[in-house]
Write a protein that holds these residues in place. Structure first.
Motif, PDB file in Angstrom:
ATOM      1  N   GLU A   3       0.807  -1.207   0.000  1.00  0.00           N
ATOM      2  CA  GLU A   3       0.000   0.000   0.000  1.00  0.00           C
ATOM      3  C   GLU A   3       0.848   1.269   0.000  1.00  0.00           C
ATOM      4  OE1 GLU A   3      -2.575  -0.340   3.340  1.00  0.00           O
ATOM      5  OE2 GLU A   3      -3.831  -1.888   2.425  1.00  0.00           O
ATOM      6  N   SER A   4       2.148   1.147   0.290  1.00  0.00           N
ATOM      7  CA  SER A   4       3.035   2.308   0.305  1.00  0.00           C
ATOM      8  C   SER A   4       4.459   1.818   0.065  1.00  0.00           C
ATOM      9  CB  SER A   4       2.948   3.041   1.647  1.00  0.00           C
ATOM     10  OG  SER A   4       3.604   2.306   2.657  1.00  0.00           O
ATOM     11  N   PRO A   5       5.394   2.752  -0.236  1.00  0.00           N
ATOM     12  CA  PRO A   5       6.783   2.315  -0.453  1.00  0.00           C
ATOM     13  C   PRO A   5       7.429   1.709   0.780  1.00  0.00           C
ATOM     14  CG  PRO A   5       6.411   4.520  -1.335  1.00  0.00           C
ATOM     15  CD  PRO A   5       5.201   4.177  -0.528  1.00  0.00           C
ATOM     16  N   GLY A   6       6.933   2.076   1.979  1.00  0.00           N
ATOM     17  CA  GLY A   6       7.477   1.505   3.203  1.00  0.00           C
ATOM     18  C   GLY A   6       8.667   2.235   3.785  1.00  0.00           C
ATOM     19  N   TYR A   7       9.034   3.401   3.202  1.00  0.00           N
ATOM     20  CA  TYR A   7      10.200   4.131   3.682  1.00  0.00           C
ATOM     21  C   TYR A   7       9.896   4.979   4.915  1.00  0.00           C
ATOM     22  CZ  TYR A   7      11.916   3.083  -1.032  1.00  0.00           C
ATOM     23  OH  TYR A   7      12.285   2.461  -2.192  1.00  0.00           O
ATOM     24  N   TYR A   8       8.647   5.313   5.116  1.00  0.00           N
ATOM     25  CA  TYR A   8       8.274   6.205   6.205  1.00  0.00           C
ATOM     26  C   TYR A   8       6.826   5.933   6.600  1.00  0.00           C
ATOM     27  CZ  TYR A   8       6.475   8.603   2.061  1.00  0.00           C
ATOM     28  OH  TYR A   8       5.857   8.880   0.881  1.00  0.00           O
ATOM     29  N   ASP A   9       6.490   6.333   7.829  1.00  0.00           N
ATOM     30  CA  ASP A   9       5.126   6.206   8.327  1.00  0.00           C
ATOM     31  C   ASP A   9       4.343   7.487   8.056  1.00  0.00           C
ATOM     32  OD1 ASP A   9       5.309   3.592   9.557  1.00  0.00           O
ATOM     33  OD2 ASP A   9       6.602   4.520  11.061  1.00  0.00           O
ATOM     34  N   TYR A  10       3.030   7.357   8.081  1.00  0.00           N
ATOM     35  CA  TYR A  10       2.182   8.540   7.993  1.00  0.00           C
ATOM     36  C   TYR A  10       2.406   9.387   9.239  1.00  0.00           C
ATOM     37  CZ  TYR A  10      -1.918  11.528   7.924  1.00  0.00           C
ATOM     38  OH  TYR A  10      -2.749  12.619   7.925  1.00  0.00           O
ATOM     39  N   TRP A  11       2.649  10.680   9.030  1.00  0.00           N
ATOM     40  CA  TRP A  11       2.968  11.584  10.135  1.00  0.00           C
ATOM     41  C   TRP A  11       2.384  12.949   9.810  1.00  0.00           C
ATOM     42  CZ3 TRP A  11       8.293  14.096  11.426  1.00  0.00           C
ATOM     43  CH2 TRP A  11       8.323  14.473  12.770  1.00  0.00           C
ATOM     44  N   PRO A  12       1.195  13.267  10.331  1.00  0.00           N
ATOM     45  CA  PRO A  12       0.525  14.520   9.965  1.00  0.00           C
ATOM     46  C   PRO A  12       1.389  15.739  10.232  1.00  0.00           C
ATOM     47  CG  PRO A  12      -0.972  13.090  11.174  1.00  0.00           C
ATOM     48  CD  PRO A  12       0.390  12.468  11.264  1.00  0.00           C
ATOM     49  N   TYR A  13       1.221  16.733   9.421  1.00  0.00           N
ATOM     50  CA  TYR A  13       2.025  17.949   9.463  1.00  0.00           C
ATOM     51  C   TYR A  13       1.868  18.681  10.798  1.00  0.00           C
ATOM     52  CZ  TYR A  13       4.232  21.975   7.052  1.00  0.00           C
ATOM     53  OH  TYR A  13       5.082  22.983   6.638  1.00  0.00           O
ATOM     54  N   GLN A  14       0.637  18.705  11.315  1.00  0.00           N
ATOM     55  CA  GLN A  14       0.403  19.426  12.562  1.00  0.00           C
ATOM     56  C   GLN A  14       0.901  18.621  13.768  1.00  0.00           C
ATOM     57  OE1 GLN A  14      -1.927  18.144  10.639  1.00  0.00           O
ATOM     58  NE2 GLN A  14      -3.518  17.070  11.816  1.00  0.00           N
ATOM     59  N   ASP A  15       1.204  19.347  14.844  1.00  0.00           N
ATOM     60  CA  ASP A  15       1.578  18.752  16.131  1.00  0.00           C
ATOM     61  C   ASP A  15       2.905  17.996  16.097  1.00  0.00           C
ATOM     62  OD1 ASP A  15      -0.794  19.732  17.243  1.00  0.00           O
ATOM     63  OD2 ASP A  15      -1.906  17.960  16.577  1.00  0.00           O
ATOM     64  N   ARG A  16       3.772  18.295  15.165  1.00  0.00           N
ATOM     65  CA  ARG A  16       5.106  17.702  15.174  1.00  0.00           C
ATOM     66  C   ARG A  16       6.017  18.465  16.139  1.00  0.00           C
ATOM     67  NH1 ARG A  16       6.462  17.073   8.670  1.00  0.00           N
ATOM     68  NH2 ARG A  16       4.804  15.563   8.189  1.00  0.00           N
ATOM     69  N   PRO A  17       7.110  17.856  16.579  1.00  0.00           N
ATOM     70  CA  PRO A  17       8.106  18.619  17.348  1.00  0.00           C
ATOM     71  C   PRO A  17       8.619  19.789  16.524  1.00  0.00           C
ATOM     72  CG  PRO A  17       8.550  16.267  17.476  1.00  0.00           C
ATOM     73  CD  PRO A  17       7.481  16.439  16.449  1.00  0.00           C
ATOM     74  N   ARG A  18       8.825  20.905  17.189  1.00  0.00           N
ATOM     75  CA  ARG A  18       9.217  22.130  16.490  1.00  0.00           C
ATOM     76  C   ARG A  18      10.652  22.031  15.981  1.00  0.00           C
ATOM     77  NH1 ARG A  18      11.294  27.361  16.970  1.00  0.00           N
ATOM     78  NH2 ARG A  18       9.958  28.935  15.941  1.00  0.00           N
ATOM     79  N   ILE A  19      10.857  22.428  14.731  1.00  0.00           N
ATOM     80  CA  ILE A  19      12.197  22.535  14.154  1.00  0.00           C
ATOM     81  C   ILE A  19      12.659  23.975  14.299  1.00  0.00           C
ATOM     82  CG2 ILE A  19      13.556  22.450  12.032  1.00  0.00           C
ATOM     83  CD1 ILE A  19      11.757  20.194  11.065  1.00  0.00           C
TER      84      ILE A  19
END
Length: 308
Positions: A3-19
């Protein structure tokens, strides 16, 4: 079926740790000139033809030769004007065919990352061992020529395989430009478990996509670059974003297109809180300061995969 390439997980843009970029910059800005070498009569590949018309493909070959003869110098002067060090997506064969171009880039302390050996030789149909050797050889040629091992990789003509990222990470690579899924760097899962990331490299802002695929006029392309910057700069007030302009010296450097590109560079670099940098510097900073926090947040957001 996957269902996906498998390189990364779904991770919504909002609520991520601040860069937080160096100096409190909102946005990390880099320009990636693709400096490539095309063969007039390359080896055949059953999965893709290098040229759309029969040999000799003089029109296609010669416009790309124009890029290395004329366009590169034109673009280099423009990047110099705005204090931008290019991050070169380099066909390693250029080190043999046009070492003078590599020397000019080295004088300016530009970065070099691997774009394979020739842009007319594709990954399609290669065994894993053949692809490993091609990537290894491209990295070695660049290191021998420039004194620095490439940290990044962009598959020649975007012809990556299911093993490309794994192989490049195993050979010591640190980032890929072959994924187009985010406006921030993100951790990438590779089979060897190396610390490895995807660095935003925009196909939408790529001059070849804009001019050849989307048929944009120069003024429209220049406005697209400004609009892209405005959105990422605004969002960068909350958490650092990345803007990349991938260029080709036979596209953006044509006389009738250069002004639009220059106006966009003047606009972007005229803003405060912009980190004008290279791909390697963004990757190194993210790996040191942001990677662990991001990886932990991704694992927490995907407990099923973590449990597996």
């Amino acid at each position: 079926m996957r269902e996906s390439p498998g390189y990364y997980d779904y991770w919504p843009y909002q609520d991520r740790p601040r860069i937080s970029w160096p100096g409190g910059a909102r946005l990390a800005f880099w320009v990636a000139p693709n400096i490539e070498f095309y063969e007039l009569d390359p080896p055949g590949n059953p999965h893709r033809r290098a040229w759309p018309h029969p040999y000799p493909a003089v029109p296609g070959y010669s416009i790309r030769d124009y890029g290395n003869r004329v366009g590169h110098q034109r673009q280099m002067r423009l990047l110099d004007k705005y204090g931008i060090r290019g991050s070169v997506s380099l066909s390693a064969a250029l080190c043999v065919h046009h070492p003078e171009i590599v020397a000019m880039c080295m004088e300016r302390e530009w970065e070099f990352f691997s774009h394979g050996i020739y842009n007319t030789r594709y990954t399609y149909g290669m065994s894993e061992e053949q692809e490993r050797e091609m990537i290894r050889e491209s990295m070695q040629i660049i290191e021998d020529c420039t004194g620095s091992k490439p940290a990044g990789y962009l598959a020649p003509a975007l012809s990556h395989s299911e093993s490309t990222l794994d192989l490049f990470a195993e050979l010591g690579g640190r980032y890929t430009c072959d994924l187009f899924h985010d406006d921030q760097p993100t951790p990438v899962r590779v089979r060897g478990g190396q610390r490895f990331i995807s660095l935003p490299y925009s196909l939408e802002m790529n001059d070849t996509i804009a001019y050849v695929v989307n048929k944009a006029e120069p003024r429209r392309y220049g406005q697209m670059l400004k609009d892209c910057f405005d959105r990422l700069y605004a969002e960068g007030a909350e958490s650092g974003t990345v803007m990349c302009i991938p260029t080709h010296n036979y596209q953006v450097s044509c006389p009738h297109r250069l002004r639009a590109f220059e106006e966009a560079l003047e606009y972007i670099t005229g803003h405060a809180d912009v980190w004008v940098t290279t791909g390697r510097e963004i990757a190194d900073y993210y790996l040191e300061h942001c990677y662990d926090t991001a990886a932990a947040a991704i694992a927490a957001a995907n407990p099923v995969r973590r449990a597996c």
